[in-house]
Design an enzyme around this catalytic site. Structure first.
Site, PDB file in Angstrom:
ATOM      1  N   SER A 160       0.991  -1.204   0.554  1.00 54.25           N
ATOM      2  CA  SER A 160      -0.108   0.031   0.323  1.00 54.25           C
ATOM      3  C   SER A 160       0.884   1.017  -0.265  1.00 54.25           C
ATOM      4  O   SER A 160       1.815   1.494  -0.890  1.00 54.25           O
ATOM      5  CB  SER A 160      -0.885  -0.041   1.607  1.00 54.25           C
ATOM      6  OG  SER A 160      -1.930   0.835   1.375  1.00 54.25           O
ATOM      7  N   ASP A 253      -9.778  -3.637  -4.775  1.00 54.60           N
ATOM      8  CA  ASP A 253      -8.822  -3.055  -3.646  1.00 54.60           C
ATOM      9  C   ASP A 253      -9.493  -1.999  -5.054  1.00 54.60           C
ATOM     10  O   ASP A 253      -9.338  -1.802  -5.835  1.00 54.60           O
ATOM     11  CB  ASP A 253      -7.698  -3.055  -4.134  1.00 54.60           C
ATOM     12  CG  ASP A 253      -6.338  -2.581  -3.874  1.00 54.60           C
ATOM     13  OD1 ASP A 253      -7.077  -1.280  -3.325  1.00 54.60           O
ATOM     14  OD2 ASP A 253      -4.942  -2.780  -3.975  1.00 54.60           O
ATOM     15  N   HIS A 283      -8.214  -4.653  -0.628  1.00 59.22           N
ATOM     16  CA  HIS A 283      -6.456  -4.296   0.448  1.00 59.22           C
ATOM     17  C   HIS A 283      -6.245  -4.760   1.712  1.00 59.22           C
ATOM     18  O   HIS A 283      -7.577  -4.939   2.294  1.00 59.22           O
ATOM     19  CB  HIS A 283      -6.835  -2.844  -0.531  1.00 59.22           C
ATOM     20  CG  HIS A 283      -5.872  -2.019  -0.040  1.00 59.22           C
ATOM     21  ND1 HIS A 283      -5.012  -2.054  -1.141  1.00 59.22           N
ATOM     22  CD2 HIS A 283      -5.358  -1.777   1.422  1.00 59.22           C
ATOM     23  CE1 HIS A 283      -3.381  -0.726  -0.298  1.00 59.22           C
ATOM     24  NE2 HIS A 283      -3.968  -0.472   0.628  1.00 59.22           N
TER      25      HIS A 283
END
Length: 309
Positions: A160, A253, A283
């Site tokens: 991320s 995501d 995610h």
């Protein structure tokens, strides 16, 4: 047939969505402390913490302050490649402690040293303070490896926002050539701060990471009116000088499409890219491994093969 999120995640997402709806109904305004606590609470879904031969906390000199790191090695007497790991959390959350289990698993899977970085977080430390701290780690990491044997091979990795940090460092390194980065591992990376990709909207509600929260993270990270497109790796300099790359993406995501676009841009530039897509995942799924153990095991297996390859 339309794709569906894994049945293993549906009870978890139902509860998350109930809590989000309740917070909105109660007009609760999020604070950095609240969001950090919420991310830390995911640790209850990541309870398998493997033993590893060596784990030590160290400090690396930085521009403004020392940068805390945690060093892992499965075999301190063996000369192993070095992976520097930058955790996720929207540039505002996350810590070495939260990512302890993940970094142990990565070190074991890749039979490598892992240096987990506690870089400074926004809003207290907005862009580019975290990037500067991470550069300090890249520049000085060898100085703290006094108790473990290592090779010159350097791999950067992150999930991320940590994936974003990797891509920013690699992008800048094309020009400045500060260090030799051999490979990078990007787990559902954030590479486009403009939030213009379709999946931001398509997956922006109901799948843990919400579109509104992404915008909130970015507003706290960029505090000087920066041109966000200019600082987005997807829209920056992409040449064949970038390191060999492994990218993981997830179907549900919000950041899926920018990850896919980044893969395409790397391939067009002549960079060697490997990609694995998780059809049923969301995610941050590595933060909830107890719910999706097979998927996480596959991710570490592929990352380990990439490190050792």
């Amino acid at each position: 047939m339309d794709k569906q999120v894994s049945h293993k995640l549906q009870p978890f997402l139902s509860e998350v969505n109930r809590l989000i709806a309740q917070a909105k109904a109660d007009n609760i305004i999020p604070t950095p402390e609240m969001v950090r606590t919420n991310l830390d609470n995911l640790a209850q879904f990541n309870t398998r913490i493997p033993e590893i031969s060596y784990s030590r906390d160290k400090l690396i000199p930085g521009q403004q302050a020392e940068v805390p790191v945690r060093v892992y090695s499965p075999a301190p007497d063996e000369h192993l490649p070095v992976v520097i790991y930058f955790h996720g959390g929207g540039h505002m959350c996350g810590s070495v402690d939260l990512y302890d289990a993940m970094c142990r698993k990565l070190a074991l899977a890749g039979h490598s040293i892992v240096i987990s970085v506690d870089y400074p977080l926004a809003p207290e430390h907005p862009f580019p303070e975290g990037i500067h701290a991470c550069w300090s780690v890249l520049s000085h990491y060898r100085e703290i490896l006094t108790e473990v044997a290592f090779t010159p091979e350097l791999i950067i990795a992150g999930d991320s926002a940590g994936g974003s940090i990797c891509t920013v460092l690699a992008m800048q390194n094309q020009v400045e050539k500060k260090v030799n980065i051999n490979k990078q591992i990007l787990i559902y990376p954030c590479v486009d701060y403009t939030m213009a990709m379709p999946s931001i909207t398509d997956n922006g509600r109901g799948y843990l990471l919400e579109r509104e929260k992404i915008a909130w993270y970015f507003d706290h990270y960029f505090q000087q009116g920066e041109n966000r497109k200019h600082y987005s790796p997807l829209h920056g300099l992409i040449t064949r000088d970038l390191p060999q790359t492994l990218i993981f993406t997830a179907e549900f995501d919000p950041l899926r499409d920018e990850g896919l676009a980044y893969i395409k841009a790397l391939e067009q530039a002549g960079v060697e890219v490997s990609h694995h897509h998780f059809d049923e995942m969301i995610h941050a799924f590595i933060n909830i491994e107890d719910l999706v153990p097979e998927e996480c095991q596959l991710l570490y297996q592929k990352a380990g093969q990439f490190i050792r390859g």
